[in-house]
Scaffold this motif. Structure first.
Motif, PDB file in Angstrom:
ATOM      1  N   ARG A 155      41.395  -9.957 -11.389  1.00 26.84           N
ATOM      2  CA  ARG A 155      42.259  -9.184 -10.505  1.00 26.84           C
ATOM      3  C   ARG A 155      42.974  -8.071 -11.274  1.00 26.84           C
ATOM      4  N   LYS A 156      43.226  -6.969 -10.591  1.00 28.73           N
ATOM      5  CA  LYS A 156      43.936  -5.798 -11.120  1.00 28.73           C
ATOM      6  C   LYS A 156      43.165  -5.099 -12.237  1.00 28.73           C
ATOM      7  N   GLN A 200      33.985  -2.436 -17.992  1.00 27.53           N
ATOM      8  CA  GLN A 200      34.862  -1.616 -17.173  1.00 27.53           C
ATOM      9  C   GLN A 200      34.108  -0.378 -16.706  1.00 27.53           C
ATOM     10  N   ALA A 201      34.373   0.028 -15.473  1.00 30.12           N
ATOM     11  CA  ALA A 201      33.657   1.163 -14.888  1.00 30.12           C
ATOM     12  C   ALA A 201      33.868   2.448 -15.680  1.00 30.12           C
ATOM     13  N   ALA A 234      44.167  -6.845 -18.778  1.00 29.22           N
ATOM     14  CA  ALA A 234      44.076  -5.759 -17.802  1.00 29.22           C
ATOM     15  C   ALA A 234      45.160  -4.726 -18.089  1.00 29.22           C
ATOM     16  N   CYS A 235      44.825  -3.455 -17.903  1.00 26.21           N
ATOM     17  CA  CYS A 235      45.773  -2.370 -18.160  1.00 26.21           C
ATOM     18  C   CYS A 235      46.150  -1.684 -16.851  1.00 26.21           C
ATOM     19  N   LEU A 252      42.694  13.724 -16.883  1.00 23.64           N
ATOM     20  CA  LEU A 252      41.965  13.186 -18.030  1.00 23.64           C
ATOM     21  C   LEU A 252      42.914  12.449 -18.972  1.00 23.64           C
ATOM     22  N   GLN A 253      44.138  12.958 -19.116  1.00 18.60           N
ATOM     23  CA  GLN A 253      45.142  12.288 -19.943  1.00 18.60           C
ATOM     24  C   GLN A 253      45.635  11.010 -19.274  1.00 18.60           C
ATOM     25  N   ARG A 254      45.930  11.074 -17.994  1.00 22.09           N
ATOM     26  CA  ARG A 254      46.431   9.895 -17.280  1.00 22.09           C
ATOM     27  C   ARG A 254      45.420   8.764 -17.274  1.00 22.09           C
ATOM     28  N   LEU A 255      44.142   9.124 -17.202  1.00 17.65           N
ATOM     29  CA  LEU A 255      43.091   8.117 -17.180  1.00 17.65           C
ATOM     30  C   LEU A 255      42.726   7.620 -18.578  1.00 17.65           C
TER      31      LEU A 255
END
Length: 335
Positions: A145-146, A159-160, A196-197, A325-328
Motif C-alpha cells: 500500500r502507498k 517501481q514504475a 515506501a516513499c 522532474l525535481q518533485r518526482l
C-alpha cells in the motif's frame, strides 16, 4: 461486467486483462481471456473474491494514452467497489511505459500491479501463471500500500518510475537500473527491500489531443525531422541524446529555435544513468542545450519523459516540467 468467482464478504482482488503474450492461450468457447488467465489457479481463488474483467485484447504496441486513461478509470472504480488490490495484465513491450503513465495519475493507497509474460502458454515452462500469481499476492499485501504502481515480473517487484525492459526475449527481461528492484518474492510473499516513499501525483489531463515527438540522436544523423517538428504541429519534443545529454552542432542550432515555441526535453539514450548538468560546455553539450532553453531529464529516460510532458501539457503545466522532474526525484533541485 466483471466476472465474480466468489460471492461472499471476502477480500476483493480485481483483475483487468489487456492482452499480450500473457493472454495467448486457447480458451473454451464462450470463455473470456481474463477468466482463462486465472482458471485452475486454486491457490489464488481460495479465501478471495476475485473479480476478473477483459478490458481489451490488443498487443501492447497498440495501446495508447486514451485507452490507459480508461484503464485508470476502471481501476479507480474497483477501489470504490472495495478492492484491496488490483492487477493489470498486458504485453511486455510497453509495460514500463504503461506502468509509469498510470503511476503518475494513481492517487489511491490500494496497490495497482502490472504484470505480463515473456513466454506464451504453448512454449515450454511459460512464465505467465507464476507472474500472475505473484502479482496478485503483491497486490493484496498490506506492505504494498502507498507504493503507487508496481511491476511484478520474474519474482521481482519494481517501481514504475525505475523499471525498464532491458532484454527482448529473456525471462529476466525487466530490471531497474541504478535502483534495483523494490522487493522480491520469497516463499510466495512480497519482501520489500526499502520503505515506501512520499509520491507526487499529477492531475488528470483536461486535454488529450496534443502530441509529443521523440527523436533519437545517432551518428551523422540528418536534421530533416527536427526541421519539421514545429510545422507538423507537435506540442513538445523529447530528444534521446548521446551520453549524458549531448547532440551534434546542427541539432543544437535547431533545438535553439524549437525551444522558443514548445518545451524540449533531453534525456540519455544509454539506458542507465543521468544526464549531466554542468560537466561540458561545447556546442551541443548539456550546458549549451540548457542555455538554449532545453530541459535536461536527469534520471528519467526519454520514453518516460515523453509520457510526463504529455500529461503536463494536458493539464496546462507543460512549461513547469523542470519543477516536476525535481518533485518526482529525477533531478536535483536547483540551488
Amino acid at each position: 461486467m466483471p466476472q465474480k468467482l466468489n460471492h461472499t464478504t471476502l477480500p476483493i482482488l480485481a483483475i483487468g486483462a489487456l492482452g499480450g503474450t500473457v493472454s495467448m492461450r486457447a480458451t473454451q468457447p464462450g470463455t473470456k481471456a481474463g477468466e482463462a488467465l486465472f482458471s485452475g489457479m486454486v491457490q489464488l481463488h481460495e479465501g478471495l473474491d476475485v473479480r476478473i474483467e477483459t478490458l481489451c485484447l490488443v498487443p501492447s504496441a497498440s495501446l495508447c494514452f486514451n485507452l490507459l486513461l480508461e484503464v485508470l478509470i476502471w481501476a479507480q472504480d474497483q477501489v470504490k467497489l472495495g478492492a484491496q488490490g488490483i492487477v493489470i495484465t498486458q504485453g511486455t513491450d510497453t509495460l514500463e511505459e504503461s506502468a509509469f503513465f498510470l503511476d503518475l495519475l494513481w492517487n489511491a493507497d490500494v496497490p495497482l500491479v502490472l504484470t505480463g509474460a515473456m513466454r506464451s502458454s504453448d512454449q515450454p515452462s511459460p512464465d505467465g501463471p507464476a507472474n500472475l500469481l505473484d502479482a496478485s499476492r503483491v497486490a493484496l499485501d498490506t506492505h504494498s500500500r502507498k507504493r503507487g504502481v508496481l511491476v511484478v515480473m520474474n519474482a521481482q517487484i519494481h517501481q514504475a518510475q525505475h523499471v525498464r525492459k532491458c532484454s527482448s526475449m529473456a525471462l529476466e527481461a525487466f530490471s531497474s537500473p541504478l535502483f534495483g528492484p523494490a522487493g522480491v518474492m520469497i516463499e510466495h510473499r512480497a519482501c520489500y527491500l526499502r520503505k515506501a516513499c512520499a509520491r507526487t501525483v499529477l492531475p488528470i489531463p483536461r486535454s488529450i489531443h496534443h502530441k509529443v515527438a521523440l527523436l533519437q540522436a545517432s551518428l551523422s544523423a540528418d536534421t530533416v525531422l527536427l526541421e519539421h517538428v514545429l510545422a507538423l504541429g507537435y506540442d513538445a519534443l523529447v530528444v534521446s541524446a548521446f551520453g549524458a545529454g549531448n547532440v551534434s552542432v546542427e541539432w543544437a542550432d535547431l533545438i535553439d529555435q524549437i525551444t522558443t515555441e514548445i518545451p524540449v526535453l533531453v534525456g540519455t539514450r544509454t539506458g542507465s544513468g543521468s544526464t549531466a548538468e554542468a560537466s561540458c560546455g561545447f556546442i551541443g553539450s548539456e550546458l549549451d542545450l540548457t542555455d538554449r532553453g532545453a530541459v535536461m531529464c536527469g534520471l528519467l529516460c526519454p520514453y518516460k519523459a515523453r509520457i510526463l510532458i504529455w500529461l503536463l501539457i494536458g493539464s496546462g503545466l507543460g512549461r513547469e516540467v523542470g519543477k516536476h522532474l525535481q518533485r518526482l526525484g529525477f533531478k536535483a533541485a536547483e540551488t
